[in-house]
Design an enzyme around this catalytic site. Structure first.
Site, PDB file in Angstrom:
ATOM      1  CG  LEU A  16      -4.428  -0.007   1.093  1.00 31.95           C
ATOM      2  CD1 LEU A  16      -4.730  -0.397   2.530  1.00 31.95           C
ATOM      3  CD2 LEU A  16      -5.713   0.108   0.291  1.00 31.95           C
ATOM      4  CG  ASN A  41       5.660   0.243  -2.344  1.00 37.18           C
ATOM      5  OD1 ASN A  41       4.562   0.077  -1.825  1.00 37.18           O
ATOM      6  ND2 ASN A  41       5.804   0.415  -3.646  1.00 37.18           N
ATOM      7  CE  LYS A  98       6.875  -7.206  -2.931  1.00 39.71           C
ATOM      8  NZ  LYS A  98       5.937  -6.230  -3.412  1.00 39.71           N
ATOM      9  CG  ASP A 247       1.134  -4.517  -8.190  1.00 40.33           C
ATOM     10  OD1 ASP A 247       1.359  -3.814  -7.190  1.00 40.33           O
ATOM     11  OD2 ASP A 247       1.911  -4.586  -9.168  1.00 40.33           O
ATOM     12  CG  HIS A 251       1.818   6.060  -9.426  1.00 38.82           C
ATOM     13  ND1 HIS A 251       2.879   6.228  -8.566  1.00 38.82           N
ATOM     14  CD2 HIS A 251       1.836   4.752  -9.776  1.00 38.82           C
ATOM     15  CE1 HIS A 251       3.514   5.076  -8.403  1.00 38.82           C
ATOM     16  NE2 HIS A 251       2.901   4.169  -9.126  1.00 38.82           N
TER      17      HIS A 251
HETATM   18  C1  NCD Z   1       4.021  -0.535  -7.628  1.00 39.34           C
HETATM   19  C2  NCD Z   1       3.850   0.841  -6.970  1.00 39.34           C
HETATM   20  O1  NCD Z   1       3.518   1.791  -7.680  1.00 39.34           O
HETATM   21  O2  NCD Z   1       4.014   0.942  -5.747  1.00 39.34           O
HETATM   22  N1  NCD Z   1       4.130  -0.363  -9.040  1.00 39.34           N
HETATM   23  C3  NCD Z   1       3.908  -1.297 -10.002  1.00 39.34           C
HETATM   24  O3  NCD Z   1       4.126  -1.018 -11.174  1.00 39.34           O
HETATM   25  N2  NCD Z   1       3.456  -2.501  -9.720  1.00 39.34           N
HETATM   26  C4  NCD Z   1       5.183  -1.239  -7.020  1.00 39.34           C
HETATM   27  C5  NCD Z   1       5.268  -2.695  -7.363  1.00 39.34           C
HETATM   28  O4  NCD Z   1       4.477  -3.520  -6.881  1.00 39.34           O
HETATM   29  O5  NCD Z   1       6.152  -3.059  -8.149  1.00 39.34           O
HETATM   30 ZN    ZN Z   2       2.946  -3.946  -5.943  1.00 41.33          ZN
END
Ligand code: NCD
Ligand code: ZN
Length: 351
Positions: A16, A41, A98, A247, A251
């Protein structure tokens, strides 16, 4: 027109992000999902109870649906300790810890570089039955990027599972035949999330006829035979160990489309339409609901949602971008037409 009325799905792996991004990611997620498991993260990472509770407040402050429920995983750092784990177990919003191998993916710098130094924490998690959620890729640069998941299973996960046989494990966003086989060979407390993009696409979508950054994610999309294996795993009657974790990982535009673009596919809004399209093409629509709305809840010992989601087979053009005042995120398949769509949430309240 075909319609599909299913128990409202959950997303057991979503990014999120934070602050201004939440104004966009949260309303989009709750249009489809009743509950999400938000990944830790962030910068800085979510490592404390206090951090989780504050983040939860920031999410709920922008949620439109009062019943939308975010869950969390603590970030496994070298500073993790017994008292944090015991507190986490008692927190109703924390479902696991995680594990990011350090350097494996976006914002994994605080991750673990030597799992063998974490046996004490892992042993406590096993005792507490607190799930370990795993980004399953080795980080050794000499290992080919397409082999990193399979190598991780052999060299890290399998020995870990043998040492801590009762530890619940979710292998996140699996992308290979090896991962499907491994999870299927394990007892019920070992499961996996699967993304929509690993089900719908393979590395040709990323690389053939032009380099398409939208499809760049980690674990990286694999060959067609791996994609087929994932599809078989979720479209068979024996699919209870596999559940949806999108997932979805937005970005900002200039970080994603650059000479060294970020990994992550932004799929929150297309997830269910694309899954309906895929399951329908394989005549497997009756198996969609358990994958999106039941298996994960059972694994995490949570109730099945009572709300429902209606999908209709009617063309829908994926928006070119989603924007707030300051931010712009491009979804995977922007501008493309999908043959299914989610009925707007306003029309679903009496379903
Ligand atoms: C995820 C992210 O951008 O936080 N990126 C991805 O390619 N899946 C991190 C992750 O889940 O590996
Ligand atoms: Zn992820």
């Amino acid at each position: 027109m075909q319609t599909l009325n299913i128990i409202r799905p959950d997303d057991w792996h979503i990014h999120l992000r934070d602050n201004a991004s939440l104004q966009l990611t949260v309303p989009l997620a709750e249009r489809t999902f009743a509950r999400v498991l938000a990944m830790p993260n962030l910068t800085p990472p979510l490592t404390t109870m206090h951090g989780v509770l504050d983040y939860r407040e920031r999410i709920l402050a922008v949620a439109i649906n009062q019943r939308f429920t975010p869950y969390f995983a603590l970030y496994f750092t070298n500073d993790l300790n017994a008292s944090t784990l015991r507190e986490a177990k008692l927190c109703p919003w924390i479902l696991g810890v995680k594990l990011y191998p350090q350097g494996a993916t976006t914002h994994s710098d605080w991750g673990i570089n030597d799992i063998n130094k974490q046996f004490e924490n892992l042993s406590i998690m096993e005792e507490l039955e607190l799930p370990l959620l795993v980004h399953g890729e080795v980080t050794d640069n000499t290992i080919d990027i397409f082999d990193r998941e399979a190598r991780f299973i052999d060299t890290v996960l399998e020995p870990l599972q043998q040492r801590f046989p009762k530890l619940p494990i979710v292998l996140e966003h699996i992308s290979t035949t090896e991962a499907v086989d491994w999870v299927q060979s394990m007892p019920a407390h070992i499961a996996a999330t699967i993304t929509v993009h690993h089900l719908a696409f393979n590395r040709n979508h990323l690389l053939a006829g032009g380099l398409r950054p939208d499809y760049y994610c980690l674990p990286i999309l694999k060959q067609h035979q791996h994609q087929q294996k994932l599809q078989q795993a979720v479209m068979s009657k024996n699919q209870s160990k596999f559940f949806l974790g999108t997932d979805s990982a937005p970005h900002v535009q200039d970080r994603k489309y650059s000479a060294c673009g970020c990994a992550g596919c932004f799929t929150s809004s297309i997830a269910l339409p694309l899954l309906a399209e895929l399951f329908s093409a394989h005549e497997a629509l009756p198996l969609l609901e358990s994958f999106t709305s039941i298996n994960g809840a059972l694994f995490y010992q949570l109730p099945i949602n009572t709300e429902r989601l209606r999908l209709i087979q009617s063309p829908w053009v994926v928006p070119q971008q989603y924007t707030t005042d300051d931010l712009s995120f491009i979804p995977l398949l922007a501008g493309k037409t999908l043959s299914w769509q989610c009925q707007p949430i306003e029309d679903q309240s009496n379903e």
